[in-house]
Design an enzyme around this catalytic site. Structure first.
Site, PDB file in Angstrom:
ATOM      1  N   CYS A  10      34.260 -18.720  45.063  1.00 34.48           N
ATOM      2  CA  CYS A  10      34.511 -19.905  45.882  1.00 34.48           C
ATOM      3  C   CYS A  10      34.222 -19.532  47.337  1.00 34.48           C
ATOM      4  CB  CYS A  10      35.970 -20.304  45.716  1.00 34.48           C
ATOM      5  SG  CYS A  10      36.497 -21.662  46.765  1.00 34.48           S
ATOM      6  N   CYS A  46      28.580 -23.993  48.404  1.00 36.42           N
ATOM      7  CA  CYS A  46      29.822 -24.237  47.653  1.00 36.42           C
ATOM      8  C   CYS A  46      29.431 -24.050  46.195  1.00 36.42           C
ATOM      9  CB  CYS A  46      30.324 -25.656  47.913  1.00 36.42           C
ATOM     10  SG  CYS A  46      31.589 -26.226  46.737  1.00 36.42           S
TER      11      CYS A  46
HETATM   12  N1  DGL Z   1      33.825 -24.312  44.956  1.00 32.05           N
HETATM   13  C1  DGL Z   1      34.389 -24.122  46.213  1.00 32.05           C
HETATM   14  C2  DGL Z   1      33.465 -23.449  47.216  1.00 32.05           C
HETATM   15  O1  DGL Z   1      32.605 -22.699  46.839  1.00 32.05           O
HETATM   16  C3  DGL Z   1      35.321 -25.115  46.829  1.00 32.05           C
HETATM   17  C4  DGL Z   1      35.258 -26.554  46.483  1.00 32.05           C
HETATM   18  C5  DGL Z   1      36.522 -27.248  46.949  1.00 32.05           C
HETATM   19  O2  DGL Z   1      37.542 -27.030  46.299  1.00 32.05           O
HETATM   20  O3  DGL Z   1      36.475 -27.970  47.950  1.00 32.05           O
HETATM   21  O4  DGL Z   1      33.612 -23.629  48.396  1.00 32.05           O
END
Ligand code: DGL
Length: 276
Positions: free
Chosen positions: A83, A197
């Site tokens: 993430c 993301c």
């Molecule tokens: N998948 C996550 C990232 O890479 C975060 C998405 C979220 O929860 O806003 O930033």
């Protein structure tokens, strides 16, 4: 357990977490790179999305999930923060709190984007927490002489992907790519788009259609998987396919369905509770 020269060896899994299903894009690359390893994946869907929360909130969740995975039996032997948002907010803190423990984070792939770009105009789609973080801004500043970065906070997009809401995904991708400016391979146009993301690779077919086939989309699942291989403790001589456990702090059916759709042949997700 596995056998090594007659000695039984406890198999320690690699922990992977994200705010939700997005980290499956990283898990896919990890399982391809390390097919004999066991993985435990945590989707913090009960607390998603992270990207529009405060940095402190994300830090708290990252700490709790890390401790949970370390307290499991057998404990994890490495942690991949799949993430960008949680990496931006918490990787430094987690490394301080667990010195010597292998923690691998993800960050928007600006350097690979510079290598791929000819126009040196690079779009970056990410969450607000990522784009406002000191970590991301330091990286961007260090590369500012090599390219112009057009950074787009994508409110709601991770959430729409989490809910598999196709019409909202298309509407938001259309709005955000339009807001970034002109895409193409000619001077002054954005020729490279960073998916900053881990949810966004699951919308890449829509994004590619919107920006055109010549624009290069970049995510960092594969580099993160290679980095994980490099930092793993060197004892692994496992054979056979590693196993996977999926946990969700929200609705496990969403994780089960997303894993089936994107990875295939995956087990049912189980519910877990990690409260502060
Ligand atoms: N998948 C996550 C990232 O890479 C975060 C998405 C979220 O929860 O806003 O930033």
């Amino acid at each position: 357990m596995s056998q090594t020269g007659g000695v039984e060896q406890v198999r320690h899994p690699i922990g992977v977490f994200d705010s939700g299903v997005g980290g499956l894009s990283v898990l896919k690359a990890l399982r391809a790179e390390l097919p004999h390893e066991d993985f435990v994946y945590v989707a913090d869907s009960g607390f998603a999305p992270y990207g529009e929360r405060s940095g402190c909130f994300v830090q708290d969740r990252a700490r709790l999930i890390t401790q949970y995975l370390l307290d499991q039996q057998p404990a994890i032997k490495a942690l991949v923060i799949a993430c960008n948002t949680a990496t931006a907010a918490a990787v430094q803190l987690l490394r301080q709190e667990h010195p010597g423990f292998p923690i691998i984070g993800v960050e928007p792939a600006l350097k690979p984007a510079i290598a791929a770009s000819r126009t040196r105009r690079i779009g970056v789609m990410a969450t607000r927490v990522t784009l406002e973080s000191d970590k991301f801004n330091a990286l961007k500043l260090s590369l500012s002489e090599q390219a112009t970065f057009i950074c787009q906070p994508c409110d709601g997009l991770a959430d729409a992907i989490e809910r598999d809401d196709a019409s909202q995904i298309v509407a938001l991708c259309t709005q955000y790519t339009r807001d970034m400016g002109q895409f193409g391979i000619h001077e002054g146009q954005i020729d490279t788009l960073v998916l900053g993301c881990t949810h966004y690779p699951f919308a890449s077919h829509h994004l590619q259609r919107l920006v055109g086939p010549q624009v290069c989309l970049i995510d960092n699942g594969e580099p993160v998987a290679r980095q994980t291989r490099r930092v793993l403790p060197a004892l692994t001589d496992y054979r056979g396919e590693g196993c996977l456990q999926l946990f969700s702090t929200g609705n496990p059916q969403i994780l089960t369905d997303a894993a089936q759709r994107w990875l295939g042949g995956t087990p049912h997700a189980q519910t877990m509770s990690i409260a502060g």
